[in-house]
Design an enzyme around this catalytic site. Structure first.
Site, PDB file in Angstrom:
ATOM      1  N   HIS A 128      13.104   5.990  12.872  1.00 19.09           N
ATOM      2  CA  HIS A 128      12.619   5.850  11.629  1.00 19.09           C
ATOM      3  C   HIS A 128      13.561   7.303  10.746  1.00 19.09           C
ATOM      4  O   HIS A 128      13.272   8.474  11.656  1.00 19.09           O
ATOM      5  CB  HIS A 128      11.258   6.004  11.354  1.00 19.09           C
ATOM      6  CG  HIS A 128      10.771   5.829   9.603  1.00 19.09           C
ATOM      7  ND1 HIS A 128      11.069   6.758   8.753  1.00 19.09           N
ATOM      8  CD2 HIS A 128      10.300   4.709   9.145  1.00 19.09           C
ATOM      9  CE1 HIS A 128      10.466   6.224   7.567  1.00 19.09           C
ATOM     10  NE2 HIS A 128       9.818   5.025   7.896  1.00 19.09           N
ATOM     11  N   ASP A 184       0.936  -1.198  -0.210  1.00 20.32           N
ATOM     12  CA  ASP A 184      -0.103  -0.027  -0.015  1.00 20.32           C
ATOM     13  C   ASP A 184       0.908   1.295   0.159  1.00 20.32           C
ATOM     14  O   ASP A 184       0.414   2.234   0.301  1.00 20.32           O
ATOM     15  CB  ASP A 184      -0.866  -0.006   1.263  1.00 20.32           C
ATOM     16  CG  ASP A 184      -0.056  -0.250   2.489  1.00 20.32           C
ATOM     17  OD1 ASP A 184       0.901   0.079   2.376  1.00 20.32           O
ATOM     18  OD2 ASP A 184      -0.808  -0.688   3.505  1.00 20.32           O
ATOM     19  N   GLU A 213      -0.141  -9.145  -0.902  1.00 18.90           N
ATOM     20  CA  GLU A 213      -0.656  -8.709   0.238  1.00 18.90           C
ATOM     21  C   GLU A 213      -1.849  -7.747  -0.118  1.00 18.90           C
ATOM     22  O   GLU A 213      -2.010  -6.644   0.188  1.00 18.90           O
ATOM     23  CB  GLU A 213       0.240  -7.746   1.073  1.00 18.90           C
ATOM     24  CG  GLU A 213       0.015  -7.542   2.590  1.00 18.90           C
ATOM     25  CD  GLU A 213       0.870  -6.510   3.376  1.00 18.90           C
ATOM     26  OE1 GLU A 213       0.727  -5.464   3.434  1.00 18.90           O
ATOM     27  OE2 GLU A 213       1.587  -7.231   4.061  1.00 18.90           O
ATOM     28  N   ARG A 223       2.406   8.782   8.830  1.00 13.29           N
ATOM     29  CA  ARG A 223       2.072  10.072   8.391  1.00 13.29           C
ATOM     30  C   ARG A 223       0.798  10.662   9.400  1.00 13.29           C
ATOM     31  O   ARG A 223       1.051  11.929   9.663  1.00 13.29           O
ATOM     32  CB  ARG A 223       1.664  10.194   6.889  1.00 13.29           C
ATOM     33  CG  ARG A 223       2.793  10.299   6.064  1.00 13.29           C
ATOM     34  CD  ARG A 223       2.533  10.270   4.685  1.00 13.29           C
ATOM     35  NE  ARG A 223       3.656  10.164   3.859  1.00 13.29           N
ATOM     36  CZ  ARG A 223       4.323  11.087   3.179  1.00 13.29           C
ATOM     37  NH1 ARG A 223       3.747  12.283   3.479  1.00 13.29           N
ATOM     38  NH2 ARG A 223       5.457  11.038   2.639  1.00 13.29           N
ATOM     39  N   HIS A 245       6.241   5.736  12.647  1.00 12.89           N
ATOM     40  CA  HIS A 245       6.384   6.585  11.528  1.00 12.89           C
ATOM     41  C   HIS A 245       5.263   7.409  10.698  1.00 12.89           C
ATOM     42  O   HIS A 245       5.404   7.858   9.930  1.00 12.89           O
ATOM     43  CB  HIS A 245       7.134   5.735  10.625  1.00 12.89           C
ATOM     44  CG  HIS A 245       6.665   4.610   9.810  1.00 12.89           C
ATOM     45  ND1 HIS A 245       5.758   4.752   8.895  1.00 12.89           N
ATOM     46  CD2 HIS A 245       6.836   3.223  10.158  1.00 12.89           C
ATOM     47  CE1 HIS A 245       5.194   3.551   8.427  1.00 12.89           C
ATOM     48  NE2 HIS A 245       5.720   2.646   9.353  1.00 12.89           N
ATOM     49  N   GLU A 269      -2.466   5.241   2.807  1.00 16.84           N
ATOM     50  CA  GLU A 269      -1.931   3.494   2.485  1.00 16.84           C
ATOM     51  C   GLU A 269      -3.296   2.975   2.222  1.00 16.84           C
ATOM     52  O   GLU A 269      -3.704   2.185   1.196  1.00 16.84           O
ATOM     53  CB  GLU A 269      -1.467   3.051   3.726  1.00 16.84           C
ATOM     54  CG  GLU A 269       0.150   3.074   3.625  1.00 16.84           C
ATOM     55  CD  GLU A 269       0.333   4.549   4.410  1.00 16.84           C
ATOM     56  OE1 GLU A 269      -0.710   4.938   5.077  1.00 16.84           O
ATOM     57  OE2 GLU A 269       1.554   4.901   4.460  1.00 16.84           O
TER      58      GLU A 269
HETATM   59  C1  UD1 Z   1       6.286   5.248   3.721  1.00 18.03           C
HETATM   60  C2  UD1 Z   1       5.085   4.422   3.149  1.00 18.03           C
HETATM   61  C3  UD1 Z   1       4.483   3.725   4.437  1.00 18.03           C
HETATM   62  C4  UD1 Z   1       5.359   2.693   4.969  1.00 18.03           C
HETATM   63  C5  UD1 Z   1       6.748   3.420   5.183  1.00 18.03           C
HETATM   64  C6  UD1 Z   1       7.459   2.267   5.810  1.00 18.03           C
HETATM   65  C7  UD1 Z   1       3.729   5.946   1.701  1.00 18.03           C
HETATM   66  C8  UD1 Z   1       2.955   6.824   1.473  1.00 18.03           C
HETATM   67  N1  UD1 Z   1       4.181   5.621   2.801  1.00 18.03           N
HETATM   68  O1  UD1 Z   1       6.326   6.093   4.616  1.00 18.03           O
HETATM   69  O2  UD1 Z   1       3.289   3.078   3.871  1.00 18.03           O
HETATM   70  O3  UD1 Z   1       4.836   2.240   6.223  1.00 18.03           O
HETATM   71  O4  UD1 Z   1       7.227   4.058   4.346  1.00 18.03           O
HETATM   72  O5  UD1 Z   1       8.676   2.576   6.499  1.00 18.03           O
HETATM   73  O6  UD1 Z   1       4.240   5.182   0.709  1.00 18.03           O
HETATM   74  N2  UD1 Z   1      14.003   8.579   4.736  1.00 18.03           N
HETATM   75  C9  UD1 Z   1      15.243   8.794   4.505  1.00 18.03           C
HETATM   76  N3  UD1 Z   1      15.936   7.381   4.238  1.00 18.03           N
HETATM   77  C10 UD1 Z   1      15.231   6.189   4.128  1.00 18.03           C
HETATM   78  C11 UD1 Z   1      13.760   6.372   4.117  1.00 18.03           C
HETATM   79  C12 UD1 Z   1      13.245   7.441   4.179  1.00 18.03           C
HETATM   80  O7  UD1 Z   1      16.143   9.720   4.739  1.00 18.03           O
HETATM   81  O8  UD1 Z   1      15.866   5.222   3.804  1.00 18.03           O
HETATM   82  C13 UD1 Z   1      13.317  10.049   4.908  1.00 18.03           C
HETATM   83  C14 UD1 Z   1      13.389  10.854   3.952  1.00 18.03           C
HETATM   84  O9  UD1 Z   1      13.506  12.232   4.045  1.00 18.03           O
HETATM   85  C15 UD1 Z   1      11.998  10.877   3.148  1.00 18.03           C
HETATM   86  C16 UD1 Z   1      11.141  10.588   4.346  1.00 18.03           C
HETATM   87  O10 UD1 Z   1      12.112   9.861   5.151  1.00 18.03           O
HETATM   88  O11 UD1 Z   1      11.527  11.697   2.251  1.00 18.03           O
HETATM   89  C17 UD1 Z   1       9.876   9.986   4.233  1.00 18.03           C
HETATM   90  O12 UD1 Z   1       9.801   8.724   3.335  1.00 18.03           O
HETATM   91  P1  UD1 Z   1       8.437   8.184   2.818  1.00 18.03           P
HETATM   92  O13 UD1 Z   1       8.714   6.899   2.130  1.00 18.03           O
HETATM   93  O14 UD1 Z   1       7.918   9.165   1.776  1.00 18.03           O
HETATM   94  O15 UD1 Z   1       7.687   7.883   4.062  1.00 18.03           O
HETATM   95  P2  UD1 Z   1       6.501   7.845   4.644  1.00 18.03           P
HETATM   96  O16 UD1 Z   1       5.241   8.392   3.433  1.00 18.03           O
HETATM   97  O17 UD1 Z   1       6.142   8.136   5.892  1.00 18.03           O
HETATM   98  N1  UDP Z   2      12.304  -3.120  10.627  1.00 18.98           N
HETATM   99  C1  UDP Z   2      13.655  -3.186  10.388  1.00 18.98           C
HETATM  100  N2  UDP Z   2      14.448  -2.295  11.283  1.00 18.98           N
HETATM  101  C2  UDP Z   2      14.064  -1.467  11.983  1.00 18.98           C
HETATM  102  C3  UDP Z   2      12.675  -1.468  12.130  1.00 18.98           C
HETATM  103  C4  UDP Z   2      11.633  -2.234  11.361  1.00 18.98           C
HETATM  104  O1  UDP Z   2      14.092  -4.105   9.771  1.00 18.98           O
HETATM  105  O2  UDP Z   2      14.757  -0.770  12.660  1.00 18.98           O
HETATM  106  C5  UDP Z   2      11.184  -3.976   9.987  1.00 18.98           C
HETATM  107  C6  UDP Z   2      10.326  -4.913  10.792  1.00 18.98           C
HETATM  108  O3  UDP Z   2      10.757  -6.193  11.094  1.00 18.98           O
HETATM  109  C7  UDP Z   2       9.155  -4.792   9.608  1.00 18.98           C
HETATM  110  C8  UDP Z   2       9.535  -3.556   8.773  1.00 18.98           C
HETATM  111  O4  UDP Z   2      10.600  -3.100   8.872  1.00 18.98           O
HETATM  112  O5  UDP Z   2       9.127  -6.185   8.783  1.00 18.98           O
HETATM  113  C9  UDP Z   2       8.384  -2.700   8.975  1.00 18.98           C
HETATM  114  O6  UDP Z   2       8.570  -1.620   8.504  1.00 18.98           O
HETATM  115  P1  UDP Z   2       7.984  -0.263   8.780  1.00 18.98           P
HETATM  116  O7  UDP Z   2       7.444  -0.062  10.210  1.00 18.98           O
HETATM  117  O8  UDP Z   2       8.724   0.764   8.363  1.00 18.98           O
HETATM  118  O9  UDP Z   2       6.946   0.040   7.782  1.00 18.98           O
HETATM  119  P2  UDP Z   2       5.272  -0.890   7.572  1.00 18.98           P
HETATM  120  O10 UDP Z   2       5.184  -2.076   8.036  1.00 18.98           O
HETATM  121  O11 UDP Z   2       4.444   0.039   8.685  1.00 18.98           O
HETATM  122  O12 UDP Z   2       4.681  -0.178   6.294  1.00 18.98           O
END
Ligand code: UD1
Ligand code: UDP
Length: 373
Positions: A247, A98, A120, A216, A214, A134
């Site tokens: 995160h 999602d 999924e 939104r 994390h 999502e």
């Molecule tokens: C996204 C997904 C959410 C998922 C989550 C997992 C969408 C809308 N949301 O969250 O469903 O649960 O990822 O964690 O797709 N950032 C870094 N390095 C990284 C990752 C993120 O610096 O490796 C920072 C960046 O500034 C980035 C921000 O986090 O712009 C947000 O990342 P983003 O993927 O947009 O996060 P979410 O939408 O909150």
């Molecule tokens: N996870 C990880 N390292 C971390 C925190 C989470 O590998 O420091 C793993 C966790 O076991 C799970 C996944 O990341 O499989 C969940 O990711 P996140 O919570 O970012 O996203 P969501 O599942 O809510 O989409």
């Protein structure tokens, strides 16, 4: 005939849940030409997963921008997918769950004419703003998909109610259990620097509460409430140690570090690679999270979870009694945590092992289904 398959993902959780599928397809090189495309909606957190599962992407769109917004990310994914799809011309594409990557890649895949497979599939809260965005992302992917791999019977039922044809749905279990079982075995064998680091900071005389967050919809006041609750739990319970891999989203980093960094029994650390995180879950007393994936893994590990959300698309663990929804209300988070720390009978009941999300054979079922088409 050898068919062409493109597996697309962009964030940490999608990578964890798609890695075992990549491996499973690659066992059959005569039948399937498999390529992996990452949008890199996440960068560092995605690369951690790719390294652990030894996946080298064939296409890396490298799209993450600091503090990115949904509009430009969506547009960039659709635009940048075009040359990949033109070049490889897949017969099938696979998206997961999602995220923005899921939704945008399924639209791009549809434009290319490929058959769309949604892994999924069928999770629903039926509240289009929770989780945001999502719930809408997965509904869009579900509308576009030709084949739906539903993790549970309940997720299949959600799809049937939306008039998806029964023959196009397969109940597989969640591929996260495939990843978890594979990793748990390997955690015992590998020389893991992060686990060694964790052993040096964990206080074995204390109960470990593992925290992640994390979402939104929790940014802003929600995260302030969460942090205030964690602060109160830590200050009132010196026999507890809270460990929180934070995160990388700046909207999370800022309040968490501002409110929690000075408290001695709270340890804020960098996101962990998957095997170290699995080890930490296994060695925790309980988990407080808003994560989807963690809600699915914890029942298999027998760890009670407080979920900091108002709704969940994963009712199975709530029904099994391992998960309780606490929202982002400070008092509720504190009260439920203290109850689990002090009420041993309740703790024991919630820690019973459950496996509502599968048996670790989801990817095998998906590949068999595709073979049968
Ligand atoms: C996204 C997904 C959410 C998922 C989550 C997992 C969408 C809308 N949301 O969250 O469903 O649960 O990822 O964690 O797709 N950032 C870094 N390095 C990284 C990752 C993120 O610096 O490796 C920072 C960046 O500034 C980035 C921000 O986090 O712009 C947000 O990342 P983003 O993927 O947009 O996060 P979410 O939408 O909150
Ligand atoms: N996870 C990880 N390292 C971390 C925190 C989470 O590998 O420091 C793993 C966790 O076991 C799970 C996944 O990341 O499989 C969940 O990711 P996140 O919570 O970012 O996203 P969501 O599942 O809510 O989409």
């Amino acid at each position: 005939m050898r068919t062409k398959h493109l597996i697309i993902f962009g964030t940490r959780p999608e990578a964890i849940k798609m890695a075992p599928l990549v491996k499973e397809f690659k066992k059959h090189p005569d039948q399937f030409d498999i390529k992996v495309c990452i949008t890199a909606q996440h960068r560092e957190m995605l690369d951690q997963v790719l390294n652990f599962f030894d996946i080298i992407p064939d296409f890396d769109l490298n799209l993450m921008k600091p503090n990115q917004n949904l509009y430009s990310l969506t547009a960039d994914i659709i635009t940048e997918m075009k040359p990949v799809l033109d070049n490889f011309q897949p017969d099938f594409i696979y998206v997961h769950g999602d995220t923005t990557t899921t939704m945008a890649a399924s639209i791009a895949g549809f434009y290319s004419g490929a058959k769309i497979c949604h892994v999924e599939a069928g999770l629903r809260t039926q509240n289009k703003r929770s989780p945001f965005p999502e719930e809408m992302n997965r509904q869009i992917a579900g509308r576009i998909a030709d084949y739906h791999f539903a993790p549970t019977i309940q997720s299949k039922d959600n799809l049937l109610k939306e008039n998806v044809k029964e023959d196009d749905i397969l109940v597989t279990g969640n591929t996260v259990i495939d990843a978890l079982l594979n990793s748990s075995e390997r955690v015992e064998d590998i020389d893991n620097k992060e686990i060694e680091m964790l052993k040096t900071i964990l206080d074995s005389s204390k109960k470990i509460i593992l925290v992640t967050g994390h979402r939104r919809e929790n940014h802003g006041q929600g995260f302030i409430n969460i942090c205030e609750a964690l602060k109160e739990i830590a200050l009132k319970n010196s026999d507890v140690q809270i460990i929180y891999p934070v995160h990388l989203n700046p909207n999370v980093q800022k309040p968490v570090h501002e409110i929690l960094s000075a408290i001695t029994n709270i340890k804020l650390i960098e996101p962990l690679a998957y095997p170290a995180f699995v080890w930490l879950m296994s060695n925790s007393y309980m988990i407080i999270t808003d994560s989807g994936g963690v809600q699915e893994e914890a029942p298999s590990l027998g760890k009670p979870v407080l979920v900091m959300r108002d709704t969940t698309e994963r009712p199975e663990a709530v029904e099994a009694g391992t998960v309780i929804l606490v929202g982002t209300d400070k008092q509720k988070i504190v009260e439920e945590s203290i109850s689990l720390l002090t009420d041993t009978a309740r703790y024991a009941k919630m820690s019973a092992l459950h496996n509502p999300y599968g048996d670790g054979k989801a990817c095998g079922r998906i590949v068999k289904f595709i073979e049968s088409l």
